[in-house]
Every structure is written in C-alpha cells, then in structure tokens.
Design an enzyme around this catalytic site. Structure first.
Site, PDB file in Angstrom:
ATOM      1  N   ARG A   1      60.987  -4.393  49.005  1.00  0.00           N
ATOM      2  CA  ARG A   1      61.183  -5.824  49.261  1.00  0.00           C
ATOM      3  C   ARG A   1      62.060  -6.479  48.204  1.00  0.00           C
ATOM      4  NH1 ARG A   1      56.378  -6.738  52.612  1.00  0.00           N
ATOM      5  NH2 ARG A   1      56.311  -8.900  53.280  1.00  0.00           N
TER       6      ARG A   1
ATOM      7  N   ARG B   1      49.074 -14.889  65.358  1.00  0.00           N
ATOM      8  CA  ARG B   1      48.564 -13.535  65.128  1.00  0.00           C
ATOM      9  C   ARG B   1      47.082 -13.539  64.751  1.00  0.00           C
ATOM     10  NH1 ARG B   1      51.797  -9.527  61.186  1.00  0.00           N
ATOM     11  NH2 ARG B   1      51.323 -11.031  59.545  1.00  0.00           N
TER      12      ARG B   1
ATOM     13  N   ARG C   1      45.037 -13.918  59.260  1.00  0.00           N
ATOM     14  CA  ARG C   1      45.337 -13.593  57.860  1.00  0.00           C
ATOM     15  C   ARG C   1      45.540 -14.880  57.078  1.00  0.00           C
ATOM     16  NH1 ARG C   1      49.991  -9.075  57.583  1.00  0.00           N
ATOM     17  NH2 ARG C   1      50.823 -10.564  56.085  1.00  0.00           N
TER      18      ARG C   1
HETATM   19  P1  ADP Z   1      54.659  -9.443  56.285  1.00  0.00           P
HETATM   20  O1  ADP Z   1      55.780  -8.453  56.404  1.00  0.00           O
HETATM   21  O2  ADP Z   1      54.241  -9.991  57.612  1.00  0.00           O
HETATM   22  O3  ADP Z   1      54.901 -10.516  55.261  1.00  0.00           O
HETATM   23  P2  ADP Z   1      52.964  -7.588  54.761  1.00  0.00           P
HETATM   24  O4  ADP Z   1      51.616  -7.134  55.177  1.00  0.00           O
HETATM   25  O5  ADP Z   1      54.042  -6.587  54.679  1.00  0.00           O
HETATM   26  O6  ADP Z   1      53.323  -8.746  55.794  1.00  0.00           O
HETATM   27  O7  ADP Z   1      52.862  -8.330  53.336  1.00  0.00           O
HETATM   28  C1  ADP Z   1      51.918  -9.322  53.055  1.00  0.00           C
HETATM   29  C2  ADP Z   1      52.028  -9.756  51.612  1.00  0.00           C
HETATM   30  O8  ADP Z   1      51.748  -8.652  50.748  1.00  0.00           O
HETATM   31  C3  ADP Z   1      53.397 -10.246  51.156  1.00  0.00           C
HETATM   32  O9  ADP Z   1      53.594 -11.614  51.455  1.00  0.00           O
HETATM   33  C4  ADP Z   1      53.346  -9.982  49.651  1.00  0.00           C
HETATM   34  O10 ADP Z   1      52.595 -10.956  48.986  1.00  0.00           O
HETATM   35  C5  ADP Z   1      52.569  -8.676  49.588  1.00  0.00           C
HETATM   36  N1  ADP Z   1      53.474  -7.501  49.629  1.00  0.00           N
HETATM   37  C6  ADP Z   1      53.538  -6.564  50.619  1.00  0.00           C
HETATM   38  N2  ADP Z   1      54.475  -5.641  50.352  1.00  0.00           N
HETATM   39  C7  ADP Z   1      55.024  -5.991  49.165  1.00  0.00           C
HETATM   40  C8  ADP Z   1      56.063  -5.463  48.362  1.00  0.00           C
HETATM   41  N3  ADP Z   1      56.734  -4.359  48.733  1.00  0.00           N
HETATM   42  N4  ADP Z   1      56.366  -6.101  47.204  1.00  0.00           N
HETATM   43  C9  ADP Z   1      55.707  -7.206  46.810  1.00  0.00           C
HETATM   44  N5  ADP Z   1      54.734  -7.780  47.521  1.00  0.00           N
HETATM   45  C10 ADP Z   1      54.384  -7.183  48.692  1.00  0.00           C
END
Ligand code: ADP
Ligand code: ZN
Length: 217
Positions: free
Chosen positions: A89, A128, A162
């Site tokens: 990310r 969702r 969520r």
């Molecule tokens: P979405 O893609 O719908 O935002 P995720 O389940 O992938 O949902 O992520 C939810 C939250 O988890 C993000 O908003 C962040 O706070 C955290 N998160 C997930 N993956 C990462 C990552 N690779 N780096 C930093 N934070 C993360």
C-alpha cells in the site's frame, strides 16, 4: 499464479481474491484480514494496529512488512502461488515485498490495478456487512442474504458493519489511498507488470479476465 491486486478500498479486491483462491491453488494474503485477526486475538501487534485502522489510516510500514515476512516464512504453500490483496500500500512496502520475494526466488508475475469510481466505492462500502462467524461478505442492496440478518453460509445471525466502513472513515481511507497507494501504480508500470482492469465490473468477470491474462502470458 503470483499476483498482486491493487486498487482503492471498495474496488472488490477481496471478492475477486476469494474467487481466484477457489479456482486456482493460490494462497490469498490480505493484510487487512491478518491485521483484523491480530486485533481479535488481542495481540500486542493488534493493539498497536487498531487505532490506525479505526481512523482509516495506514498501519506503519515496519509493522505490516514484518507481518508479511512472517507469513511468507511460515507458509510453505506460498512458493506454489500467491495473491496479495491490500498489500503493498506504499512504495516502501512494494520495495520491501520485492526484496522478500527475491529471497525465495518467486517474484511477482502480474499486478492487476482495479480502477474504480469514487461514487461506486462509497456505495459498496457503506452497504457492506460481514458475518462475524464465517467472514462471508454481503451488501444490504446488491447482495443481501436470502433471509434478512442471517448468513447464507453458516446461519450466523451477527452480520456487522466494519468500524472503518462508516462514511467519515471511508473518506479518509480514500485520501490515504490517493496519497500513498496510487503512486505504486507507476512503480509496477515501470517494471512492465501492470494490468489495468475495471473495478466496476462484477467479480466473476474480473476473475475471468485475470485468469485469461495469466494463462496467456
Ligand atoms: P480496504 O482495502 O477495503 O481498505 P483492508 O481490509 O485491506 O480494506 O484494510 C483495512 C485497513 O487495514 C486499512 O484501512 C489500514 O488501516 C489497514 N491496512 C491493511 N493493509 C495495510 C497495509 N498494507 N499497510 C498499512 N495498513 C494496512
Ligand atoms: Zn457466516
């Protein structure tokens, strides 16, 4: 199949990943799921991650990279195929991932960037609902359970929203995405492994496109 699914929150990465996982033998790695598991267990890492997630901010790079490194070290199946969803990310995470994968000699074959319009994202995320017992995902209008409030998969009765799917938090998640995550599209484009696909399509259609692209290469 060694893939990364890239795209804003609400692009449908998780739904496409679930289909690909069912039809191909790949390990599905979602940092969001891994982090929520840590929170559920009440681990120190989970405690650290919680406030970032609840506010729609990114968990620090060191924390997620460590989490992924551990997962790759301990899951032998990953060598046979993987699918990253919601990771990397940031550019830092993308570089960290490349280093880890280089060590096991299994670099990324393709990145699918699911471009998705903001109004669609908002509609998908605010509606969702998730089953607390089995993790099945519903949408109050597009994909409600057959019986209201009851999970089709496991008959569980706790379909929850969520905490980061509230409208105010979604806005911040989108800003964070544009600032931190969108730049890695260029990173993968420069490596020649980027494929753009339309996040507005249904998951089944996207899965078919991804499967075809991977088999053709
Ligand atoms: P979405 O893609 O719908 O935002 P995720 O389940 O992938 O949902 O992520 C939810 C939250 O988890 C993000 O908003 C962040 O706070 C955290 N998160 C997930 N993956 C990462 C990552 N690779 N780096 C930093 N934070 C993360
Ligand atoms: Zn269920």
């Amino acid at each position: 199949m060694r893939l990364v699914l890239l795209g804003p929150p609400g692009a449908g990465k998780g739904s496409v990943a679930a289909l690909l996982k069912k039809n191909f033998s790949v390990v599905h790695i979602s940092t969001g799921d891994l982090l929520r598991d840590e929170i559920k267990e009440g681990s120190p890492l989970g405690k650290e991650a919680k406030s970032y997630i609840d506010n729609g901010n990114l968990v620090p790079d060191e924390v997620v990279i460590k989490l992924i490194e551990n997962k790759i070290k301990t899951d032998d199946q990953i060598k046979n195929g993987y699918l990253f969803d919601g990771f990397p990310r940031t550019k830092n995470q993308a570089k960290g991932l490349d280093e880890i994968l280089e060590k096991i000699g299994k670099p990324i074959e393709a990145v699918f960037y699911m471009e998705t319009a903001a109004d669609l994202i908002l509609m998908r995320l605010t509606g969702r609902r998730i089953c607390r017992d089995c993790g099945a995902v519903y949408h109050i209008h597009r994909h409600p359970p057959k019986k209201e409030g009851v999970c089709d998969q496991c008959s569980g009765t706790d379909l929850y929203q969520r905490s980061d799917d509230k409208e105010e938090t979604i806005k911040n998640r989108l800003d964070v995405y544009l600032e931190n995550t969108l730049p890695i599209v260029d990173y993968y484009e420069a490596k020649g492994i980027l494929n753009k696909i339309d996040g507005g399509l249904e998951s089944e259609e996207l899965e078919a496109i991804i499967a075809k692209t991977c088999h053709a290469s």
